[in-house]
Scaffold this motif. Structure first.
Motif, PDB file in Angstrom:
ATOM      1  N   ALA A 168       9.744  -8.006 -11.335  1.00 19.77           N
ATOM      2  CA  ALA A 168      10.353  -7.163 -10.503  1.00 19.77           C
ATOM      3  C   ALA A 168      11.211  -8.109  -9.483  1.00 19.77           C
ATOM      4  N   ILE A 169      12.295  -7.632  -9.161  1.00 20.95           N
ATOM      5  CA  ILE A 169      13.313  -8.325  -8.521  1.00 20.95           C
ATOM      6  C   ILE A 169      13.308  -7.680  -7.184  1.00 20.95           C
ATOM      7  N   SER A 170      13.270  -8.610  -6.068  1.00 20.74           N
ATOM      8  CA  SER A 170      13.314  -8.063  -4.718  1.00 20.74           C
ATOM      9  C   SER A 170      14.409  -8.829  -3.857  1.00 20.74           C
ATOM     10  N   LEU A 171      14.901  -8.200  -2.717  1.00 17.58           N
ATOM     11  CA  LEU A 171      15.834  -8.974  -2.051  1.00 17.58           C
ATOM     12  C   LEU A 171      15.524  -8.993  -0.480  1.00 17.58           C
ATOM     13  N   ARG A 172      15.155  -9.968   0.100  1.00 13.89           N
ATOM     14  CA  ARG A 172      14.343 -10.070   1.193  1.00 13.89           C
ATOM     15  C   ARG A 172      13.201  -9.401   1.420  1.00 13.89           C
ATOM     16  N   GLY A 173      12.397  -9.279   0.400  1.00 10.86           N
ATOM     17  CA  GLY A 173      11.103  -8.875   0.215  1.00 10.86           C
ATOM     18  C   GLY A 173      11.064  -7.114  -0.032  1.00 10.86           C
ATOM     19  N   ASN A 174      12.279  -6.748  -0.403  1.00 17.40           N
ATOM     20  CA  ASN A 174      12.454  -5.208  -0.462  1.00 17.40           C
ATOM     21  C   ASN A 174      12.902  -4.964  -2.032  1.00 17.40           C
ATOM     22  N   GLU A 175      12.123  -4.363  -2.851  1.00 20.32           N
ATOM     23  CA  GLU A 175      12.337  -4.126  -4.104  1.00 20.32           C
ATOM     24  C   GLU A 175      13.631  -3.264  -4.465  1.00 20.32           C
ATOM     25  N   ASN A 176      14.060  -2.327  -3.562  1.00 16.98           N
ATOM     26  CA  ASN A 176      15.023  -1.404  -3.774  1.00 16.98           C
ATOM     27  C   ASN A 176      16.427  -2.063  -3.771  1.00 16.98           C
ATOM     28  N   VAL A 177      16.569  -2.620  -4.588  1.00 17.21           N
ATOM     29  CA  VAL A 177      17.926  -3.557  -4.895  1.00 17.21           C
ATOM     30  C   VAL A 177      18.686  -3.057  -5.977  1.00 17.21           C
ATOM     31  N   ARG A 178      19.975  -3.032  -6.072  1.00 14.64           N
ATOM     32  CA  ARG A 178      20.888  -2.553  -6.991  1.00 14.64           C
ATOM     33  C   ARG A 178      21.213  -3.872  -7.772  1.00 14.64           C
ATOM     34  N   SER A 683      17.186 -25.802   0.278  1.00 19.58           N
ATOM     35  CA  SER A 683      15.913 -25.130   0.398  1.00 19.58           C
ATOM     36  C   SER A 683      16.470 -23.739   1.376  1.00 19.58           C
ATOM     37  N   SER A 684      15.556 -22.920   1.350  1.00 18.77           N
ATOM     38  CA  SER A 684      15.773 -21.662   2.069  1.00 18.77           C
ATOM     39  C   SER A 684      14.139 -21.130   2.358  1.00 18.77           C
ATOM     40  N   VAL A 685      14.375 -20.196   3.509  1.00 13.87           N
ATOM     41  CA  VAL A 685      13.098 -19.312   3.921  1.00 13.87           C
ATOM     42  C   VAL A 685      13.428 -18.217   4.207  1.00 13.87           C
ATOM     43  N   ASN A 686      12.669 -17.002   4.134  1.00 16.06           N
ATOM     44  CA  ASN A 686      13.015 -15.667   4.644  1.00 16.06           C
ATOM     45  C   ASN A 686      11.504 -15.268   5.041  1.00 16.06           C
ATOM     46  N   VAL A 687      11.469 -14.699   6.536  1.00 14.52           N
ATOM     47  CA  VAL A 687      10.436 -14.224   7.360  1.00 14.52           C
ATOM     48  C   VAL A 687      10.681 -12.708   7.310  1.00 14.52           C
ATOM     49  N   PHE A 688       9.843 -11.956   6.996  1.00 18.79           N
ATOM     50  CA  PHE A 688      10.080 -10.537   7.259  1.00 18.79           C
ATOM     51  C   PHE A 688       8.596  -9.764   7.612  1.00 18.79           C
ATOM     52  N   THR A 706       3.518  -8.580   7.653  1.00 16.45           N
ATOM     53  CA  THR A 706       4.415  -9.729   7.864  1.00 16.45           C
ATOM     54  C   THR A 706       4.049 -10.775   6.778  1.00 16.45           C
ATOM     55  N   SER A 707       4.993 -11.162   6.036  1.00 16.93           N
ATOM     56  CA  SER A 707       4.902 -12.062   5.229  1.00 16.93           C
ATOM     57  C   SER A 707       6.249 -13.074   4.981  1.00 16.93           C
ATOM     58  N   TRP A 708       6.221 -13.935   4.212  1.00 15.57           N
ATOM     59  CA  TRP A 708       7.390 -14.882   4.089  1.00 15.57           C
ATOM     60  C   TRP A 708       7.389 -15.337   2.723  1.00 15.57           C
ATOM     61  N   PHE A 709       8.539 -15.903   2.535  1.00 12.42           N
ATOM     62  CA  PHE A 709       8.796 -16.710   0.990  1.00 12.42           C
ATOM     63  C   PHE A 709       9.816 -17.870   1.216  1.00 12.42           C
ATOM     64  N   GLY A 710       9.340 -18.833   0.446  1.00 16.60           N
ATOM     65  CA  GLY A 710      10.464 -19.961   0.799  1.00 16.60           C
ATOM     66  C   GLY A 710      10.431 -20.836  -0.658  1.00 16.60           C
ATOM     67  N   ARG A 711      11.791 -21.503  -0.793  1.00 15.45           N
ATOM     68  CA  ARG A 711      11.694 -22.357  -1.699  1.00 15.45           C
ATOM     69  C   ARG A 711      12.590 -23.600  -1.767  1.00 15.45           C
ATOM     70  N   ARG A 731       5.182 -17.524  -1.985  1.00 18.21           N
ATOM     71  CA  ARG A 731       5.342 -16.169  -1.132  1.00 18.21           C
ATOM     72  C   ARG A 731       3.912 -16.297  -0.648  1.00 18.21           C
ATOM     73  N   GLY A 732       4.263 -15.776   0.714  1.00 19.56           N
ATOM     74  CA  GLY A 732       3.017 -15.560   1.475  1.00 19.56           C
ATOM     75  C   GLY A 732       2.092 -14.415   1.317  1.00 19.56           C
ATOM     76  N   PRO A 733       1.067 -14.266   1.813  1.00 16.59           N
ATOM     77  CA  PRO A 733       0.283 -13.017   1.667  1.00 16.59           C
ATOM     78  C   PRO A 733       0.844 -11.850   2.058  1.00 16.59           C
ATOM     79  N   SER A 734       0.488 -10.709   1.540  1.00 19.64           N
ATOM     80  CA  SER A 734       1.407  -9.564   1.950  1.00 19.64           C
ATOM     81  C   SER A 734       0.472  -8.199   1.636  1.00 19.64           C
ATOM     82  N   GLN A 735       0.744  -7.154   2.328  1.00 17.59           N
ATOM     83  CA  GLN A 735      -0.181  -6.076   2.150  1.00 17.59           C
ATOM     84  C   GLN A 735       0.811  -4.752   2.244  1.00 17.59           C
TER      85      GLN A 735
END
Length: 829
Positions: A168-178, A683-688, A706-711, A731-735
């Motif tokens: 499943a593909i997500s953009l900035r942690g949101n899966e509703n991506v076209r 490198s990149s990091v996204n916190v949301f 609150t979660s984050w992912f980085g590469r 990818r950090g923990p999420s809920q």
């Protein structure tokens, strides 16, 4: 709303036309030319020609380029200091100052204003980022970790993008991506699914456009934004191409060929690939129940998935004359999956083992996808007017027969259930669109129409064995045929201009959405009405009319384009797919069913994005902060149906509803650093964070997360033409309201060496080196809890060989030199 749209369109059109010269003075002359990206060979839209009068420096005129990078500006003849500017590129100063007659300055090639990129000798190996008014473009370079891999694998290396363990593909942690291919919805990407992206070769990608603030020319679908995958096509004259073959463990082999033949009148291109792939996986569940015959059930699952596929894309472009061309293309994909899932269950009461069961599900999935497309382009005059018309038809026919057998193995060996499931899904999609671009002095106006008509037919039948008679009986409650139509018609208009260091792009899109459903079944929909507490009509016809404004602004903080600030706003929509609408209960097991909700309405979002770009000699920084508010957002809730299986296990239902209002906040940053010719770092990091509010059936599903992912990626050039690349992702923990998931970590490793006078490259890849990419989750409701571990695909090894003919190495890196049919901005209506 129609009147409001027409009023806004009239105001924009009136203002922009008023800026056009009303009459041509006798001394007026025209200055024309074309602006091209020196690296990629692609035209630069919205580049600016600046003309400053030498006699009166306060008088500044000029114009901007159209979609093809062309400009045609009418000014009084005279002496000018002339330059061409574009955000993030070095300013080009014209040596000519005297313009006493109409002049065509020809083609101007602009270079990215990043000194570190000049130090890399092989341009095809660079990783670059381009910032446009409405997107970020990642030319992901020669990523050797994806040689022989899939498009889905390659997307996992793009900043802001995350591909989870199930694809499943997500953009900035949101899966509703076209997901778009060459600017359009496509059978290549699948219809509302990303399965096809896990089968198509990664080396077909030229670039990936991350569009978090889409302009009005894009479909308003996708509250997270848009990922546009642009496929390769060479523009080099003659015959050229490449062949990529690979073999791996677990069993993974394939062959992909890219062929291109170009003459003065024709351009013929083809990509064909075959694939054989075994993807073993596993899962573990520890479930506890507050009611039913058992208070604890432990499940061990083993997944054996075999994919065999063939895909080919053939196209021809005919140049009618210097101003117009027509392109026809056809795509076909044949896929056959053979999946076997083995599930061992241990069932407990009061911590005592009561019995064991073994469940085996065998599924064969035959998938045929077709797509034909026609594109017509006409540059109407030398002023930059352009008309583009497109037609596309796509069809997917997927058949999924499966057999499910479940037996008790302890205390005795006996058959519990035997079921035959037949499912056939047919999807048809028509796309019609037309775009018109009108340059007006220093500005540009664009208007277009797009119609997207989709039909989805799902035919499902479940037959269960009656052990008393030995005959199979059709389950009337779980057998149905559901037809779902989604028809979207849109008109859009946008206007762009630049004043000094300030650029803007304003747009307005009017969309009418029709959602229709027709159910043929003996299923009693009153059960769903009772669950939802509202009247539900499975045969529905809904219409939604909405305005979707967009605003994109960029201000350059210096004259060299090394530093800029951007601000974007857009309104988006999330339309429910047919799977979420179909009220007929389908099931992944005897104890779990999924039931769509025909009363589900679209969700809407408003998003703000503030970005900052800075380039130093050897480093490029991109960053942004963003906020999104979504109303009527979808939530999948799990409920007890109050029913049990024949052996006394509670049956659980998953139901999508318009539950909550969701606020999402985030910040991201990316760094490209080339400290030396032999070392490149990325490198990149996204916190949301998101918080949602919603109560359903007396249960509060509100949640904060609150979660984050980085590469991180490093690429080292070793002696003897050996390249070493390492990619790491976390990818950090999420809920959410019911489930907590632990963090995920993976490392990919690759080595490559050029051979055969640099026409060939051998690569060795290891995916998920530590075998650590596993999802561990905990779910809690008022009637059951579940601890689980899931691994979609185990660690894998892959050896690949690429051979290029009549094609310089740098063109294989990221497809420099051209776009696929309709793959650039002019196709993004």
């Amino acid at each position: 709303m129609k009147k409001l749209f027409l009023l806004a369109l009239t105001i924009i059109t009136t203002n922009t036309f008023s800026q056009r010269p009303q009459g041509k003075a006798k001394e007026s002359i025209k200055i024309s030319g074309t602006v091209i990206d020196k690296e990629t060979g692609t035209p630069l839209e919205y580049a600016t020609l600046v003309l400053q009068s030498i006699q009166d420096p306060s008088k500044i005129s000029g114009g901007i380029t159209d979609i093809d990078g062309k400009f045609n500006v009418e000014v009084p003849g005279g002496q000018y200091n002339a330059s061409i500017e574009y955000i993030g590129y070095k300013t080009y100063k014209l040596p000519q100052t005297s313009f006493d007659r109409s002049t065509d300055i020809g083609t101007v090639y602009l270079e990215i204003a990043a000194a570190e990129l000049e130090g890399v000798e092989v341009v095809g190996e660079k990783t670059t980022v381009e910032v446009r008014l409405d997107k970020r473009i990642y030319n992901i370079g020669k990523d050797i970790t994806t040689s022989g891999a899939t498009i889905s694998d390659a997307l996992n290396n793009v900043p802001s993008v995350d591909v989870d363990v199930e694809g499943a593909i997500s953009l900035r942690g949101n899966e509703n991506v076209r997901i778009l291919i060459n600017g359009k919805p496509s059978a290549l990407a699948g219809f509302g699914s990303t399965d096809a992206l896990q089968q198509l070769p990664a080396d077909a990608i030229e670039k990936v456009e991350v569009i978090t603030s889409p302009s009005a020319r894009y479909d308003a679908e996708g509250t997270a934004g848009i990922l546009n995958i642009v496929l390769k096509r060479e523009k080099t004259l003659g015959l050229n191409g490449s062949v990529n073959t690979y073999i791996g463990y677990p069993a993974n082999s394939g062959l992909t060929a890219n062929i291109n033949m170009r003459t003065d009148k024709f351009n013929i291109f083809n990509t064909t690939g075959v694939r054989y792939r075994d993807s073993p996986g596993s899962a573990y569940f520890d479930n506890t129940y507050s009611s039913g015959s058992y208070d604890r059930i432990i499940e061990d699952r083993i997944y054996n998935r075999l994919d065999k596929s063939l895909n080919t894309n053939l196209g021809i472009q005919y140049f009618i004359n210097d101003q117009s061309s027509i392109t026809a293309s056809a795509f076909y994909r044949l896929s056959k999956d053979e999946d076997l899932t083995e599930n061992t269950n241990e069932r407990y009461n009061l911590n005592q083992l009561a019995d064991n069961t073994f469940r085996e599900e065998s599924e064969v999935e035959d998938d045929n996808d077709y797509q034909v497309a026609l594109n017509y382009e006409n540059n109407l005059d030398d002023d930059g007017q352009k008309l583009t018309v497109d037609f596309q038809y796509s069809k997917s026919d997927e058949t999924k027969p499966s057999i499910i057998e479940e037996r008790q193995t302890l205390p005795s060996d006996q058959l519990i259930a035997l079921e035959n499931i037949y499912e056939n899904e047919v999807e048809n999609e028509y796309l019609i669109q037309a775009d018109y671009v009108l340059p007006m002095g220093e500005s540009q106006f664009e208007i277009g129409y797009r119609g997207n008509l989709e039909e989805n037919i799902t035919d499902y039948r479940l037959d269960s064995l009656d052990q008393s008679t030995g005959l199979f009986n059709t389950n009337k409650d779980l057998t149905n045929k559901f037809t779902y139509d989604e028809n979207v018609h849109a008109l859009y208009s946008q206007y762009g201009n630049k004043f000094g260091n300030f650029s803007f792009l304003l747009g307005l899109r009017l969309e009418n959405t029709q959602l229709k459903g027709q159910l043929e079944s003996e299923y009693d929909a009153s059960e769903l009405e009772e669950d939802l507490g509202v009247a539900v009509d499975a045969n529905f016809d809904k219409n939604y009319l909405g305005l979707f404004p967009t605003v994109n602004l960029i201000y350059e903080l210096d004259e060299e384009g090394m530093q800029s600030i951007s601000l974007g706003y857009n309104r988006r929509i999330n339309r429910p797919r047919g799977f979420y609408i179909n009220p007929f209960p389908s099931r992944s097991s005897r104890t779990n069913i999924f039931q769509g909700n025909p009363d589900l309405n679209p969700a809407f979002s408003n998003t703000f994005d503030l970005g900052y770009l800075k380039r130093w000699d050897k480093l490029t920084l991109t960053s942004s902060i963003y906020y999104q508010r979504e109303t009527d957002s979808f939530e999948r809730v799990q409920q007890s149906t109050g029913q049990t299986t024949t052996d006394g296990i509670d049956i659980i239902r998953t139901l999508p509803i318009n539950l909550s209002t969701e606020n999402r906040y985030g910040a991201e940053a990316g760094i490209l650093y080339n400290p030396a010719k032999w070392l490149r770092l990325n490198s990149s990091v996204n916190v949301f964070k998101f918080d949602k509010e919603g109560v359903y059936d007396g249960v509060d599903y509100g949640a904060d997360n609150t979660s984050w992912f980085g590469r991180f990626s490093s690429k080292v050039s070793l002696p003897k033409k050996i390249e070493w690349q390492t990619n790491a992702f976390y990818r950090g923990p999420s809920q959410n309201s019911q489930t907590e998931s632990d963090g995920l970590f993976r490392i990919d490793l690759a080595f490559s060496k050029d051979i055969m006078k640099d026409n060939g490259t051998v690569s060795l890849n290891v995916s998920d080196l530590l075998n650590s990419f596993k999802r561990e989750s905990y779910t809690e409701t008022d009637f059951f809890t579940s601890r689980s571990e899931f691994q979609w695909r185990k660690r894998s090894f892959r050896l690949s060989f690429v051979y290029r003919f009549n094609q310089p190495k740098e063109r294989n890196g990221n497809g420099r030199g051209g776009n696929d049919d309709g793959g650039d901005e002019d196709m993004e209506g």
